[in-house]
Design a protein around this motif. Structure first.
Motif, PDB file in Angstrom:
ATOM      1  N   LYS A  66     144.263  23.239 -22.879  1.00 37.03           N
ATOM      2  CA  LYS A  66     144.780  24.607 -23.058  1.00 37.03           C
ATOM      3  C   LYS A  66     144.983  24.914 -24.541  1.00 37.03           C
ATOM      4  CE  LYS A  66     148.474  27.615 -21.458  1.00 37.03           C
ATOM      5  NZ  LYS A  66     149.672  27.750 -20.631  1.00 37.03           N
ATOM      6  N   HIS A  67     145.495  23.953 -25.291  1.00 35.23           N
ATOM      7  CA  HIS A  67     145.707  24.136 -26.727  1.00 35.23           C
ATOM      8  C   HIS A  67     144.375  24.344 -27.451  1.00 35.23           C
ATOM      9  CE1 HIS A  67     147.267  23.563 -30.767  1.00 35.23           C
ATOM     10  NE2 HIS A  67     146.297  22.681 -30.969  1.00 35.23           N
ATOM     11  N   ILE A  68     143.390  23.528 -27.156  1.00 36.81           N
ATOM     12  CA  ILE A  68     142.076  23.652 -27.813  1.00 36.81           C
ATOM     13  C   ILE A  68     141.467  25.018 -27.520  1.00 36.81           C
ATOM     14  CG2 ILE A  68     139.694  22.795 -27.826  1.00 36.81           C
ATOM     15  CD1 ILE A  68     140.864  19.979 -27.357  1.00 36.81           C
ATOM     16  N   LYS A  69     141.556  25.451 -26.283  1.00 40.50           N
ATOM     17  CA  LYS A  69     140.987  26.752 -25.917  1.00 40.50           C
ATOM     18  C   LYS A  69     141.687  27.892 -26.652  1.00 40.50           C
ATOM     19  CE  LYS A  69     139.977  27.216 -21.435  1.00 40.50           C
ATOM     20  NZ  LYS A  69     140.114  27.070 -19.970  1.00 40.50           N
ATOM     21  N   SER A  70     143.018  27.850 -26.727  1.00 38.50           N
ATOM     22  CA  SER A  70     143.737  28.955 -27.352  1.00 38.50           C
ATOM     23  C   SER A  70     143.688  28.892 -28.880  1.00 38.50           C
ATOM     24  CB  SER A  70     145.184  29.000 -26.873  1.00 38.50           C
ATOM     25  OG  SER A  70     145.913  27.896 -27.339  1.00 38.50           O
ATOM     26  N   GLU A  71     143.774  27.718 -29.451  1.00 40.73           N
ATOM     27  CA  GLU A  71     143.827  27.574 -30.911  1.00 40.73           C
ATOM     28  C   GLU A  71     142.453  27.714 -31.575  1.00 40.73           C
ATOM     29  OE1 GLU A  71     145.821  27.020 -34.541  1.00 40.73           O
ATOM     30  OE2 GLU A  71     146.678  27.309 -32.551  1.00 40.73           O
ATOM     31  N   TYR A  72     141.407  27.193 -30.904  1.00 45.52           N
ATOM     32  CA  TYR A  72     140.081  27.146 -31.530  1.00 45.52           C
ATOM     33  C   TYR A  72     139.030  27.989 -30.805  1.00 45.52           C
ATOM     34  CZ  TYR A  72     142.495  23.384 -33.834  1.00 45.52           C
ATOM     35  OH  TYR A  72     143.428  22.666 -34.540  1.00 45.52           O
ATOM     36  N   GLY A  73     139.411  28.583 -29.697  1.00 44.13           N
ATOM     37  CA  GLY A  73     138.481  29.420 -28.950  1.00 44.13           C
ATOM     38  C   GLY A  73     137.309  28.655 -28.375  1.00 44.13           C
ATOM     39  N   ALA A  74     137.487  27.364 -28.206  1.00 40.89           N
ATOM     40  CA  ALA A  74     136.411  26.511 -27.681  1.00 40.89           C
ATOM     41  C   ALA A  74     136.658  26.231 -26.206  1.00 40.89           C
ATOM     42  CB  ALA A  74     136.348  25.205 -28.457  1.00 40.89           C
ATOM     43  N   ASN A  75     135.647  26.461 -25.413  1.00 41.50           N
ATOM     44  CA  ASN A  75     135.734  26.161 -23.988  1.00 41.50           C
ATOM     45  C   ASN A  75     135.086  24.814 -23.706  1.00 41.50           C
ATOM     46  OD1 ASN A  75     137.025  28.518 -22.843  1.00 41.50           O
ATOM     47  ND2 ASN A  75     135.209  29.627 -23.521  1.00 41.50           N
ATOM     48  N   PRO A  76     135.583  24.098 -22.706  1.00 38.26           N
ATOM     49  CA  PRO A  76     135.002  22.800 -22.393  1.00 38.26           C
ATOM     50  C   PRO A  76     133.571  22.957 -21.885  1.00 38.26           C
ATOM     51  CG  PRO A  76     136.594  23.436 -20.720  1.00 38.26           C
ATOM     52  CD  PRO A  76     136.665  24.464 -21.798  1.00 38.26           C
ATOM     53  N   GLU A  77     132.710  22.079 -22.340  1.00 34.60           N
ATOM     54  CA  GLU A  77     131.335  22.015 -21.851  1.00 34.60           C
ATOM     55  C   GLU A  77     131.173  20.713 -21.079  1.00 34.60           C
ATOM     56  OE1 GLU A  77     128.213  22.817 -24.742  1.00 34.60           O
ATOM     57  OE2 GLU A  77     129.755  23.640 -26.080  1.00 34.60           O
ATOM     58  N   PHE A  78     130.764  20.833 -19.844  1.00 33.27           N
ATOM     59  CA  PHE A  78     130.559  19.665 -18.988  1.00 33.27           C
ATOM     60  C   PHE A  78     129.066  19.335 -19.017  1.00 33.27           C
ATOM     61  CE2 PHE A  78     134.396  21.790 -17.691  1.00 33.27           C
ATOM     62  CZ  PHE A  78     135.299  20.745 -17.569  1.00 33.27           C
ATOM     63  N   LEU A  79     128.694  18.471 -19.954  1.00 36.54           N
ATOM     64  CA  LEU A  79     127.280  18.192 -20.198  1.00 36.54           C
ATOM     65  C   LEU A  79     126.654  17.261 -19.175  1.00 36.54           C
ATOM     66  CD1 LEU A  79     127.402  17.787 -24.086  1.00 36.54           C
ATOM     67  CD2 LEU A  79     126.906  19.843 -22.739  1.00 36.54           C
ATOM     68  N   TRP A  80     127.455  16.453 -18.502  1.00 37.33           N
ATOM     69  CA  TRP A  80     126.938  15.477 -17.550  1.00 37.33           C
ATOM     70  C   TRP A  80     127.708  15.583 -16.220  1.00 37.33           C
ATOM     71  CZ3 TRP A  80     129.336  14.113 -22.203  1.00 37.33           C
ATOM     72  CH2 TRP A  80     128.480  14.001 -23.289  1.00 37.33           C
TER      73      TRP A  80
END
Length: 126
Positions: free
Chosen positions: A14-28
């Motif tokens: 949640k912190h990464i998404k709000s602070e850096y605007g990065a969404n998780p990528e599920f590559l595998w």
């Protein structure tokens, strides 16, 4: 009123998404459904990987499933830094000279983890 507490992995994501605007990528998703990478929009470099792994992968004696985050760290200082805590390790499944792994079990304060995420973000922005 009963409150449900988020686990530390959820708080970190949640912190990464709000602070850096990065969404998780599920590559595998088929092979590693519990792995998500976070990267910069502009250069596509990773600054974090959140994963669910076996504790034995980190050299721990007890075999259990744990949540971790891999973060970029100062080149060739990861081993020294990892010696400061029994919840920080040279990176799992990444270059151990450039990355650390943090066990997300709530032992380390969120503030410390957020500072290390920021450091990883800045180091990988280059």
């Amino acid at each position: 009123m009963v409150q449900f507490l988020l686990n530390q992995k959820d708080i970190v994501v949640k912190h990464i998404k709000s602070e850096y605007g990065a969404n998780p990528e599920f590559l595998w998703p088929d092979r590693y459904p519990g792995y998500a990478v976070f990267r910069h929009d502009n250069n596509k470099k990773w600054f974090a990987l959140v994963a669910t792994i076996s504790s034995k992968s980190l050299g721990l004696k007890e075999d259990k499933v744990i949540d971790v985050i891999n973060l970029k760290f100062d080149k060739n200082q990861t081993y020294d830094f990892a010696e400061t805590s029994d919840h920080i390790f040279p990176a799992y499944h990444m270059n151990k000279n450039n990355w650390i792994t943090i066990w997300l079990d709530g032992t380390l304060p969120n503030g410390l983890i957020f500072e290390l995420i920021k450091k990883s973000y800045l180091l990988s922005a280059k």
